[in-house]
Design a protein around this motif. Structure first.
Motif, short mmCIF file in Angstrom:
data_model
loop_
_atom_site.label_atom_id
_atom_site.label_comp_id
_atom_site.label_asym_id
_atom_site.label_seq_id
_atom_site.Cartn_x
_atom_site.Cartn_y
_atom_site.Cartn_z
N ALA A 74 0.85 -1.18 0.00
CA ALA A 74 0.00 0.00 0.00
C ALA A 74 0.89 1.23 0.00
N ASN A 124 0.55 5.46 0.43
CA ASN A 124 -0.27 6.62 0.72
C ASN A 124 0.28 7.82 -0.04
N HIS A 125 -0.62 8.51 -0.77
CA HIS A 125 -0.21 9.66 -1.57
C HIS A 125 -1.35 10.68 -1.57
N LEU A 160 -4.72 9.64 -0.17
CA LEU A 160 -5.34 8.45 -0.75
C LEU A 160 -4.39 7.27 -0.64
N THR A 161 -4.96 6.07 -0.58
CA THR A 161 -4.15 4.86 -0.53
C THR A 161 -4.23 4.14 -1.87
N TYR A 162 -3.07 3.84 -2.41
CA TYR A 162 -2.95 3.10 -3.66
C TYR A 162 -2.33 1.75 -3.37
N ARG A 163 -2.54 0.80 -4.27
CA ARG A 163 -1.97 -0.55 -4.13
C ARG A 163 -1.06 -0.81 -5.32
N LEU A 164 0.20 -1.10 -5.04
CA LEU A 164 1.16 -1.47 -6.07
C LEU A 164 1.33 -2.98 -6.02
N LEU A 207 -0.70 -0.44 -10.58
CA LEU A 207 -1.00 0.52 -9.53
C LEU A 207 -2.49 0.84 -9.59
N THR A 208 -3.20 0.58 -8.48
CA THR A 208 -4.64 0.83 -8.43
C THR A 208 -4.98 1.69 -7.24
N LYS A 209 -6.11 2.38 -7.35
CA LYS A 209 -6.60 3.25 -6.30
C LYS A 209 -7.46 2.45 -5.35
#
Length: 51
Positions: free
Chosen positions: A29, A31-32, A35-39, A49-51
């Motif tokens: 995960a 954080n940017h 928001l949290t994204y998943r790589l 890379l998804t939101k």
């Protein structure tokens, strides 16, 4: 196969290895801007890379 210089760098002028980011995991995960994204690494060695 080598990448063009512009494609292999980030804004600070250096590139990170995906193995440094993933640290042996399949996904992490990130954080940017609140928001949290998943790589995620795929079985074929691609990154998603998804939101």
């Amino acid at each position: 196969m080598s990448m063009p210089a512009a494609a292999s760098r980030n804004d600070s002028g250096s590139a990170l290895e995906s193995t440094e980011i993933l640290r042996g995991q399949k996904a992490v995960a990130i954080n940017h801007n609140g928001l949290t994204y998943r790589l995620q690494a795929t079985r074929l060695g691609k990154l998603i890379l998804t939101k």
